[in-house]
Design an enzyme around this catalytic site. Structure first.
Site, PDB file in Angstrom:
ATOM      1  N   SER A   7     -11.227  -1.172  -0.598  1.00  0.00           N
ATOM      2  CA  SER A   7      -9.945  -1.045   0.092  1.00  0.00           C
ATOM      3  C   SER A   7     -10.071  -1.317   1.581  1.00  0.00           C
ATOM      4  CB  SER A   7      -9.404   0.385  -0.048  1.00  0.00           C
ATOM      5  OG  SER A   7      -8.841   0.588  -1.300  1.00  0.00           O
TER       6      SER A   7
ATOM      7  N   HIS B 165      -3.462   6.094   3.148  1.00  0.00           N
ATOM      8  CA  HIS B 165      -4.327   4.950   2.845  1.00  0.00           C
ATOM      9  C   HIS B 165      -3.871   3.671   3.546  1.00  0.00           C
ATOM     10  CE1 HIS B 165      -6.015   1.759   0.214  1.00  0.00           C
ATOM     11  NE2 HIS B 165      -7.012   2.599   0.045  1.00  0.00           N
TER      12      HIS B 165
ATOM     13  N   ASP C  45       0.849  -1.191   0.000  1.00  0.00           N
ATOM     14  CA  ASP C  45       0.000   0.000   0.000  1.00  0.00           C
ATOM     15  C   ASP C  45       0.887   1.244   0.000  1.00  0.00           C
ATOM     16  OD1 ASP C  45      -2.254   1.854   0.703  1.00  0.00           O
ATOM     17  OD2 ASP C  45      -3.303  -0.035   0.957  1.00  0.00           O
TER      18      ASP C  45
END
Ligand SMILES: *[C@@H]1O[C@H](CO)[C@@H](O)[C@H](O)[C@H]1NC(C)=O
Ligand SMILES: *[C@@H]1O[C@H](CO)[C@@H](O)[C@H](O)[C@H]1NC(C)=O
Ligand SMILES: *[C@@H]1O[C@H](CO)[C@@H](O)[C@H](O)[C@H]1NC(C)=O
Ligand SMILES: *[C@@H]1O[C@H](CO)[C@@H](O)[C@H](O)[C@H]1NC(C)=O
Ligand SMILES: *[C@@H]1O[C@H](CO)[C@@H](O)[C@H](O)[C@H]1NC(C)=O
Ligand SMILES: *[C@@H]1O[C@H](CO)[C@@H](O)[C@H](O)[C@H]1NC(C)=O
Ligand SMILES: *[C@@H]1O[C@H](CO)[C@@H](O)[C@H](O)[C@H]1NC(C)=O
Ligand SMILES: *[C@@H]1O[C@H](CO)[C@@H](O)[C@H](O)[C@H]1NC(C)=O
Length: 900
Positions: free
Chosen positions: A531, A219, A169
């Site tokens: 996600s 994120h 990520d």
């Protein structure tokens, strides 16, 4: 006063477009827009190949490079992959893209794939919470755990101890107090690597370093919290699904931008070699095929005994046949999102009459501290067009009132405009049966309340009771059942893949998820997307491995176990509506407790019936009693809604939410009831009959075969197509998108070429042709050849005769000998692209393809002799035979004069 759920909802509405408005040709840039990195390829090498070398000690990589150089191919090595048994090869940049064909046929090279670019994951909504009192915090932070049985496992002390999870990520802010506040052995985040550096954006050169800290993107930190947030170290009591597991961060995104496939392959192999039990990727891009390098490597890692969880994608609004890679990897677990069951709301209180607090759609209290008297624009609680016309002249100044108006007939904004004309600046709109949900009221201060509350207020007003309404600035916060809660998030991408693989596999909570953010970005936030669902499955997998061990036996059956013990999900909350199509929910919502405690095993978890031309209508499953006592089982079929995947009467996929019908397959079973002793198992054969149904809409049937014993209810999930994929038109030959028929060659002036046109290929004047086309459906092979202007060839489709970013094409047209395909006389090959995804209805998001032919060269780099030609486009139909001309759709361009 709009809640984020209303913003998210509206933004989804705004993106669910219809194919109607034509796109302005002048907005088409005269550049190549394909999602492939220029000149870059990932080659796979046969590590056992006997390739001669000048040095006996040369490695397999050196031998292959030597043999490539021997063919006069000039290249640079970007990355080397050396995972014996998994993937051996390299990412290469060719100095001349035209060498790709020669590269592919070099000794020892068994596959060559273009380097694809993947977008960074776009969360559907983001909110940074301000503190424990922030009204956006879901009131029960464990609601997602209760939905999935994770709370019960936590209560049993099952928290993922001893399991290693690698997260690919944006990196992790491991300084976060809830993520262990440290890095390295002994901490929660035990390791990882930064493969790219802060400044990487997908087009520049990665600058790796050992430290995967992310304090700019965020994120990956949110993802990490969903798996690992430590419940004893945060003010919100957020707990990760597997908070005792050990995390490693493989940073593949910089602060902004995209990532290329070679970086993903490198990170996957690194995670594999580091011994991660689970790898999780909350990323991907629409692809439709299972063949990208990262999808292939991820799948191989899964079959090599690790668990790989990958997001299904957030392209639900784009409809069917638009699955995401690398989630398409055949053996990975592709994860759909389920909306959380509660939404945070505020309440107002009533003084002067007995009434319960009134819930209103807002995340924060309306910032009015004084009690307000109310004013009803009508005393009639059944009025249909309340305040749709200007209010009467005798209406008082409404600025000091809470105005109460009934929903209906005209827009909210119309009503509020009329109210504002009388000074009204705060309004409750009460529902008329339209549904209690967030509404869009522009810039007005207004919110929806429930019908009963509105009727109460109006009746008090009409009766002359002097009531007031107060907006508590604290303590007014409640959890309200989300109207969409418990359903599959509408943004979840639909499967199956174009080659009919079962995607997504399973669903997990991914809508309205509170988790950690990097310290400089606010510490905690709420995000939505597949996600967020993906790390939930990674954490669930860790709980499984921590109890059952990490053997290949456990990892290779994990997906089946999760799928067969999941909970099936409806398509709506309306009684009688069908179950959601398997193409969006997979096997259903994961129930980790059931997966770990079931005493019945059912396998396989998926039946892929394929299309009508390759119909696998006879399937067998096995039921095993792993409990201590005898059990009696019954078998029954529960169909899901049939997805009407194409818009009737068109060649275009239906946009999301994909319409469902109740037309269903029927199944006969070899046995519908049987008893099994402890340890015994039985095979049951299911024979499917697909109902007759409109093949031109490409209906995808799906459903569940339940195997029930007492409170245990497991299922096998099936999916099939009521049409032949080969009948799907792949090339868009309509005028729907541009108002003129395509494909087309765009001339130097930016217009569709209608007659013979000469080009000088002069870079300074930009006098070169640009090919423009759309794939209505994905194609296994897209090919452009140059043919004689006077060729005697009947294309299958005909239309009215469409940055100087050079060398960007992937060009390895294969030499195809034999078959009817090879009989078409060509002057030379220009371009070939394999496994091209379909285009999207959104012109600004993969709406169409362009390739700028800015040099007069064949694919092999040789200059095209001056003369008059046509381009011949050929696009292979899905499941078509590449050697057969008749399995391609084709189009001949107007005459293109090459006069360089
Ligand atoms: C990526 O960064 C480089 C500078 O390192 C810049 O030249 C390029 O325009 C950037 N690309 C994108 C897509 O932002
Ligand atoms: C967190 O849990 C503790 C102990 O159960 C409880 O007292 C506290 O109110 C919880 N905090 C929040 C924000 O829910
Ligand atoms: C509405 O207008 C009145 C009078 O100008 C003002 O006192 C009040 O603060 C306003 N209320 C809102 C919610 O804007
Ligand atoms: C809405 O309320 C805010 C704050 O109370 C106020 O500043 C704003 O002017 C109001 N807007 C309208 C359109 O009344
Ligand atoms: C509604 O009722 C109130 C209180 O009885 C009254 O003052 C008002 O005029 C009525 N409105 C209408 C439109 O009849
Ligand atoms: C469906 O059939 C096609 C054609 O035989 C085949 O290529 C494809 O792999 C099949 N899909 C699956 C999932 O078996
Ligand atoms: C293209 O150029 C050729 C050679 O000069 C000429 O014969 C032909 O007429 C030209 N065609 C057009 C459409 O201008
Ligand atoms: C390149 O392709 C063209 C067209 O097929 C052919 O005429 C030419 O000989 C090829 N050149 C090389 C170097 O192979």
């Amino acid at each position: 006063m709009k809640s984020p759920s209303s913003l998210a909802f509206l933004s989804l509405v705004a993106c669910s477009r219809l194919v109607s408005a034509a796109f302005d040709l002048s907005s088409v840039k005269r550049v190549t827009n394909l999602p492939n990195a220029p000149n870059r390829f990932i080659v796979e090498v046969d590590s056992t190949a006997d390739i001669p070398s000048k040095r006996d000690s040369a490695s397999i990589h050196e031998r292959v490079y030597e043999s490539i150089r021997a063919r006069d191919i000039s290249f640079g090595v970007d990355k080397e992959f050396d995972a014996e048994g998994l993937f051996v090869g390299a990412a290469l940049t060719l100095s001349n893209p035209e060498d790709a064909n020669a590269l592919e046929t070099s000794p020892g090279i068994i596959a060559i794939r273009p380097v694809k670019t993947f977008s960074r994951p776009q969360p559907v909504k983001v909110h940074v919470v301000t503190g424990p009192d922030d009204s956006e915090i879901p009131p029960d932070v464990e609601s997602t755990h209760i939905l999935t049985g994770v709370d019960k496992l936590h209560a049993q002390g099952i928290t993922g101890e001893g399991i290693k999870i690698g997260i690919l990520d944006t990196g992790i802010d491991y300084t976060h107090p809830a993520l262990g506040a440290g890095f390295g052995p002994g901490h929660k985040v035990i390791g990882g690597f930064d493969l790219v550096g802060d400044a990487y954006n997908g087009t520049n050169t990665p600058v790796p370093d050992p430290d995967p800290l992310d304090q700019c993107a965020g994120h990956g930190t949110h993802v990490a919290g969903i798996i690992g947030a430590d419940p004893n170290a945060n003010p919100f009591n957020i707990s990760g699904v597997a908070f005792s597991s050990s995390l490693s961060a493989y940073r593949v995104f910089g602060c902004v931008g995209t990532v290329t496939d070679d970086v993903l392959v490198d990170a996957l192999i690194m995670g594999f070699k580091d011994g991660q039990d689970i790898l999780t990727l909350s990323l991907g891009g629409a692809d439709g095929w299972t063949e990208s390098s990262s999808a292939v490597v991820a799948s191989r890692i899964a079959s090599a005994g690790r668990i790989v969880t990958i997001a299904a994608g957030n392209d639900g609004a784009s409809g069917s046949w638009y699955t995401s890679s690398p989630g398409n990897g055949i053996d990975v677990i592709s994860v759909a999102s389920l909306d959380n069951t509660v939404i945070p709301l505020q309440t107002a209180t009533v003084q002067g009459a007995e009434h319960d607090p009134i819930p209103y759609f807002s995340l924060f209290p309306i910032p009015v501290t004084e009690p307000l008297p109310i004013f009803a624009t009508s005393n009639d609680t059944t009025v249909v067009d309340d305040a749709c016309n200007p209010l009467p002249d005798d209406t008082p100044d409404l600025s000091g009132f809470l105005v109460v108006v009934r929903r209906g007939t005209c827009t909210f904004v119309q009503k509020l405009t009329n109210i504002a004309a009388k000074g009204g600046n705060l309004t409750f709109i009460y529902d008329n049966g339209g549904g209690f949900a967030a509404i869009d009221v522009g810039d007005f201060n207004a919110t929806l309340i429930q019908a009963a509350d509105g009727e109460f207020l109006v009746s008090q007003f009409a009766a002359g009771v002097p009531i007031t309404v107060t907006f508590p600035q604290e303590g007014g916060f409640i959890q309200f059942p989300d109207a969409a809660g418990g359903l599959i998030s509408s943004f979840t991408s639909y499967g199956p893949s174009n080659d009919f693989f079962f995607k997504p596999a399973i669903a997990a909570p991914g809508g309205n998820i509170l988790s950690t953010l990097p310290v400089p970005l606010g510490l905690y936030g709420i995000e939505s997307g597949t996600s967020m669902a993906t790390p939930f499955m990674a954490g669930s997998s860790a709980l499984l491995l921590s109890v059952k061990g990490k053997s290949q036996e456990v990892t290779s059956t994990a997906r089946t176990l999760f799928e067969t013990t999941a909970q099936t999900i409806s398509s709506s909350h309306t009684d009688g509506d069908p179950l959601q199509t398997v193409t969006q929910q997979g096997g259903g919502l994961v129930n980790v407790f059931n997966a770990l405690h079931t005493t019945t095993l059912v396998s396989p978890g998926e039946f892929i019936l394929n299309d009508t031309a390759h119909f696998n209508g006879r399937q067998t499953f096995t039921v095993k009693n792993t409990g201590q006592s005898e059990k009696t089982y019954t078998v029954r079929h529960v169909p899901a809604g049939t997805a009407v995947t194409m818009q009737p009467g068109t060649i275009f996929p239906a946009v999301g939410p994909v319409p469902l019908t109740t037309a269903a397959a029927s199944i006969s079973f070899s046995s519908t009831s049987f008893t099994l002793a402890p340890g015994a198992s039985k095979s049951v054969t299911a024979t499917f009959t697909l109902p007759s149904s409109d093949e031109s809409t490409f209906p995808v049937y799906s459903g569940f075969i339940h195997v029930v014993s007492g409170s245990e209810d497991l299922h096998v999930t099936y999916v099939g197509l009521g049409a032949s994929l080969k009948n799907a038109q792949v090339l868009d030959d309509t005028d729907v998108f541009f108002g003129e028929k395509i494909p087309a060659v765009i001339d130097a002036a930016g217009d569709f070429q209608t007659g013979p046109t000469n080009y000088t290929f002069d870079a300074a004047t930009g006098d070169f042709p640009v090919l423009l086309w759309r794939q209505a459906f994905g194609t296994p092979i897209f090919r452009v050849d140059l043919v004689d202007a006077n060729i005697n060839f009947d294309p299958t489709i005909s239309s009215r005769q469409v940055d100087a970013d050079t060398n960007a094409h992937i060009t390895f047209p294969r030499v195809r000998v034999g078959g009817s395909f090879a009989r078409v006389p060509i002057v030379g090959s220009i371009l070939e692209i394999d496994f091209l995804t379909r285009n999207n209805e959104d012109p600004n998001d993969n709406g169409f393809n362009t390739v700028a032919f800015d040099t007069p060269t064949f694919a092999n780099g040789t200059t095209i002799p001056n003369g008059s030609y046509r381009y011949l486009i050929r696009s292979l139909k899905v499941t078509g035979d590449p050697t057969k001309e008749e399995d391609f759709e084709s189009w001949l361009s107007p005459i293109v004069g090459v006069f360089a």
